[in-house]
Each structure stands twice: as C-alpha cells, then as structure tokens.
Design a protein around this motif. Structure first.
Motif, short mmCIF file in Angstrom:
data_model
loop_
_atom_site.label_atom_id
_atom_site.label_comp_id
_atom_site.label_asym_id
_atom_site.label_seq_id
_atom_site.Cartn_x
_atom_site.Cartn_y
_atom_site.Cartn_z
N LEU A 1 38.08 52.65 50.26
CA LEU A 1 36.32 53.28 50.10
C LEU A 1 35.80 53.87 49.42
O LEU A 1 35.51 54.22 48.86
CB LEU A 1 36.31 54.33 51.46
N ASP A 2 37.56 53.97 48.02
CA ASP A 2 36.97 55.33 47.00
C ASP A 2 36.19 53.41 46.48
O ASP A 2 36.82 52.51 46.15
CB ASP A 2 38.18 55.34 45.95
N PRO A 3 34.77 53.90 45.73
CA PRO A 3 34.03 52.70 45.01
C PRO A 3 34.75 52.44 43.89
O PRO A 3 35.12 50.77 43.22
CB PRO A 3 32.93 53.58 44.88
N THR A 4 36.06 53.67 43.05
CA THR A 4 36.97 52.62 41.51
C THR A 4 37.58 51.43 42.34
O THR A 4 37.95 50.58 41.93
CB THR A 4 36.92 53.90 40.84
N ARG A 5 38.47 51.97 43.13
CA ARG A 5 39.03 50.89 43.83
C ARG A 5 38.96 49.90 44.38
O ARG A 5 39.91 49.02 44.00
CB ARG A 5 40.58 51.59 44.97
N LEU A 6 37.55 50.13 45.03
CA LEU A 6 37.13 48.90 45.57
C LEU A 6 36.76 48.02 44.18
O LEU A 6 37.42 46.40 44.67
CB LEU A 6 35.89 49.26 46.18
N ARG A 7 36.05 48.62 43.11
CA ARG A 7 36.36 47.95 41.88
C ARG A 7 37.21 46.71 41.81
O ARG A 7 37.35 46.07 41.02
CB ARG A 7 35.42 48.20 41.48
N ILE A 8 38.15 47.40 41.02
CA ILE A 8 39.83 47.35 40.97
C ILE A 8 39.92 45.38 41.60
O ILE A 8 41.02 45.18 41.87
CB ILE A 8 40.60 48.29 40.68
N ALA A 9 40.21 46.23 43.33
CA ALA A 9 40.37 45.27 44.32
C ALA A 9 40.00 43.94 44.29
O ALA A 9 40.35 42.83 44.28
CB ALA A 9 40.41 46.01 45.80
N ALA A 10 38.23 44.25 43.78
CA ALA A 10 37.71 42.89 44.22
C ALA A 10 37.49 41.94 42.73
O ALA A 10 37.46 41.12 42.88
CB ALA A 10 35.73 43.48 44.03
N THR A 11 37.89 42.83 41.63
CA THR A 11 37.77 42.47 40.58
C THR A 11 39.02 41.15 40.70
O THR A 11 39.39 40.28 40.45
CB THR A 11 38.14 43.00 39.05
N LEU A 12 40.29 41.76 40.64
CA LEU A 12 41.67 40.63 41.46
C LEU A 12 41.30 39.98 42.16
O LEU A 12 42.38 38.54 42.40
CB LEU A 12 42.64 41.84 41.82
N LEU A 13 40.90 40.20 43.41
CA LEU A 13 40.45 38.90 44.57
C LEU A 13 39.82 38.06 43.60
O LEU A 13 40.12 36.50 44.51
CB LEU A 13 39.39 39.49 45.82
N ALA A 14 38.60 38.78 42.59
CA ALA A 14 38.00 37.46 42.28
C ALA A 14 39.09 36.62 41.15
O ALA A 14 39.22 35.11 40.96
CB ALA A 14 36.77 37.38 42.04
N ALA A 15 39.66 37.50 40.65
CA ALA A 15 40.01 36.73 38.96
C ALA A 15 41.79 36.49 39.49
O ALA A 15 42.44 35.87 38.49
CB ALA A 15 40.32 37.97 38.78
N GLY A 16 42.83 36.73 40.34
CA GLY A 16 44.09 36.36 39.67
C GLY A 16 45.15 37.26 39.85
O GLY A 16 44.67 38.62 39.55
N GLU A 17 46.01 37.08 38.95
CA GLU A 17 46.89 37.28 38.44
C GLU A 17 46.33 37.65 36.88
O GLU A 17 45.54 36.78 36.12
CB GLU A 17 47.74 36.89 37.76
N VAL A 18 46.03 38.58 36.27
CA VAL A 18 44.91 39.14 35.13
C VAL A 18 45.32 40.17 34.13
O VAL A 18 46.59 41.05 34.92
CB VAL A 18 43.63 39.41 35.30
N GLU A 19 44.91 40.34 33.10
CA GLU A 19 46.05 41.10 31.85
C GLU A 19 44.46 42.94 32.06
O GLU A 19 43.73 42.50 32.77
CB GLU A 19 45.54 40.40 31.00
N PHE A 20 45.78 44.24 32.40
CA PHE A 20 45.41 45.46 31.98
C PHE A 20 44.55 45.29 31.68
O PHE A 20 43.10 45.92 32.28
CB PHE A 20 46.81 46.46 32.23
N GLY A 21 44.02 45.16 30.47
CA GLY A 21 42.68 45.30 29.70
C GLY A 21 41.79 44.28 30.56
O GLY A 21 40.63 44.82 30.25
#
Length: 102
Positions: A16-36
């Motif tokens: 429900l925290d917008p920042t964590r949701l953006r992180i999770a949505a990024t990972l959902l779309a991208a799979g495994e990605v580099e921290f940067g």
C-alpha cells in the motif's frame, strides 16, 4: 472477492506504500534486474532503495543476490514466486477497485 466488512484480503499491506508498489510493479514487468535499473526506474537514492528492498525482502516478496559483472559486483533483484503472486493479486484488486467493480 472482498469480504463483506469492506476489507479486501487481496491487498498486501506492505504494497500500500506507493514507493514499494512502484518497486514491485517494476520487478513484475522486468523479471530479474540490476539494482541500478530499479533505482533509476523508481527515482530513489541507493540508500532509500536499499531500505525499501530490505522491507520487501524481509516479507518474502523480493530476493537479491550479488554477482560479478566485469570488475564490479552488482546486485540483482527479483520477485520471489510468492511475491510475484502477491503483487499480481494486489494489482488486480487495485484495478478492480479503481474500476468500480469492487
């Protein structure tokens, strides 16, 4: 389907925290990605992203590992299988609520 009390158990409180949701949505779309990649995509400092990833990792939503890339070691981040399911369910619930179907 939401509970009669109005509480929707499909929503993950941590997301429900917008920042964590953006992180999770990024990972959902991208799979495994580099921290940067995640840092740049969501617009956080290294320390802010590390703090958010720790919270997500402690909850079992994400995992990470360090691997050599040339002369440097990079951190790679991905959703866990459980995290992928939780994020998918959470996002579907938000879409339903936003669409007035909830």
């Amino acid at each position: 389907m939401p509970e009669p009390s109005g509480a929707d158990t499909r929503l993950v409180p941590l997301l429900l925290d917008p920042t964590r949701l953006r992180i999770a949505a990024t990972l959902l779309a991208a799979g495994e990605v580099e921290f940067g990649f995640v840092r740049d995509r969501v617009g956080l400092s290294d320390s802010a992203l590390s703090k958010q990833l720790k919270a997500l990792s402690d909850a079992g939503v994400v995992s990470s590992h360090r691997a050599p890339t040339g002369a440097a070691r990079r951190t790679w981040v991905r959703l866990t299988p459980e995290g992928r399911q939780q994020v998918g369910t959470h996002v579907a619930a938000l879409r339903e609520i936003a669409g007035g179907n909830g």
